[in-house]
Design an enzyme around this catalytic site. Structure first.
Site, PDB file in Angstrom:
ATOM      1  CG  ASP A   1      -0.060  -0.045   2.522  1.00 35.99           C
ATOM      2  OD1 ASP A   1       0.338   1.031   3.005  1.00 35.99           O
ATOM      3  OD2 ASP A   1       0.212  -1.157   3.031  1.00 35.99           O
TER       4      ASP A   1
ATOM      5  CG  ASP B   1       1.589   4.956   5.761  1.00 37.63           C
ATOM      6  OD1 ASP B   1       1.126   3.990   6.412  1.00 37.63           O
ATOM      7  OD2 ASP B   1       2.078   5.959   6.310  1.00 37.63           O
TER       8      ASP B   1
END
Length: 290
Positions: free
Chosen positions: A209, A211
């Site tokens: 991802d 974040d």
């Protein structure tokens, strides 16, 4: 024989390795308590792998609750010559996309609720963490990951946060200003303890991802992490087997960074002032010099 015995610490989503020859589970008691789970030993040719799921099977342990000292001590007692960490992480750089692998070479430790050393009052030691990753092991693991089709970034700074919550947007942007490349919750104090145990250590950080700093994509959540993690985990298993296969017939020599002898000049407590109880707990970690 190659004499490589690689301890593999599996992170989120990686709880077992298939395809090992002569695979057997076994338990090890340590002075620091039980490791996260029973260990699994097997071979790929003449290379031995010892696997340990960091969070335990079923992901029972939070990042803070992982028994880091017991895990590293157990791998040392199991005869491991090197330790490879497989870890999920968030990206703090747009170029490091979900699904990519980052061969971390630096750490910033922002954890605060964990025991970070095997040493303490009664036996003090200070090891260097200037270069916390074994460059040779990291290079070999990165090469293996590329051979199985992964996009691999060589080098990067991993910031370790306490968790278990993900970052706020302010924190995420702060870490980017600091020059961090990826963020995770588990490689510290693991890397520090591996160094104290004189075990060459490397990390494959699997990006899941962005974040929460990247406004153009959804902020990190368990649901979107799990989807990418499933894809990453299968390739990580392939990379581990490829690493071991590539080391068949390759004689292991000491780390070029001298990691296996880093305790030679780290002990500072005078012999007459050393606590016998602490020394007894250090039999595996520091037995070579004690």
């Amino acid at each position: 024989m190659s004499k490589w015995t690689i301890g593999v610490i599996g992170g989120s989503g990686l709880y077992e390795i298939d395809g090992l020859e002569g695979a057997e589970a076994f338990s090890i008691d340590t002075p620091w308590g039980a490791p996260s789970d029973p260990l699994m030993r097997g071979r790929i040719g003449d290379v031995t792998l010892v696997f340990l799921p960091r969070h335990g099977k079923g992901h029972r342990l939070t990042p803070t609750a992982v028994p880091y000292r017991a895990n590293i001590d157990a791998l040392k007692r199991a005869g491991c010559t090197d330790v490879l960490s497989i870890s999920a992480c968030g990206s703090l750089k747009q170029a490091y996309a979900p699904g990519d692998y980052v061969m971390v070479d630096q750490f910033i430790d922002r954890t605060f609720a964990r025991e970070k050393s095997f040493f303490g009052p009664g036996m003090v030691a200070h090891v260097s963490m200037a270069d916390p990753v074994c460059s040779r092991l990291s290079g070999l693991a990165g090469d293996a990951a590329e051979r199985v089709g992964a996009t691999v970034h060589r080098g990067g700074t991993y910031i370790a946060m306490e968790g278990p919550q993900f970052s706020s947007r302010a924190e995420s942007n702060l870490y980017r200003q600091w020059g961090c490349d990826v963020i995770g919750m588990t490689n510290m104090p693991e890397a520090k303890l591996a160094r104290e145990a004189e075990l060459p250590y490397a990390t494959i950080a699997m990006v899941t991802d962005y974040d929460c700093w990247f406004d153009e994509v959804e902020a990190v959540s368990v649901s979107n992490v799990l989807e990418v993690m499933r894809q990453n985990t299968e390739r990580a298993k392939q990379a581990i087997l490829e690493l071991a296969s590539g080391l068949n017939g390759v004689e292991r020599s000491p780390s070029p960074q001298g990691i296996e002898t880093c305790l030679d000049f780290a002990m500072i407590t005078a012999p007459e002032a050393r606590d016998p109880e602490i020394l007894a707990r250090l039999d595996a970690v520091a037995g070579r010099v004690l």
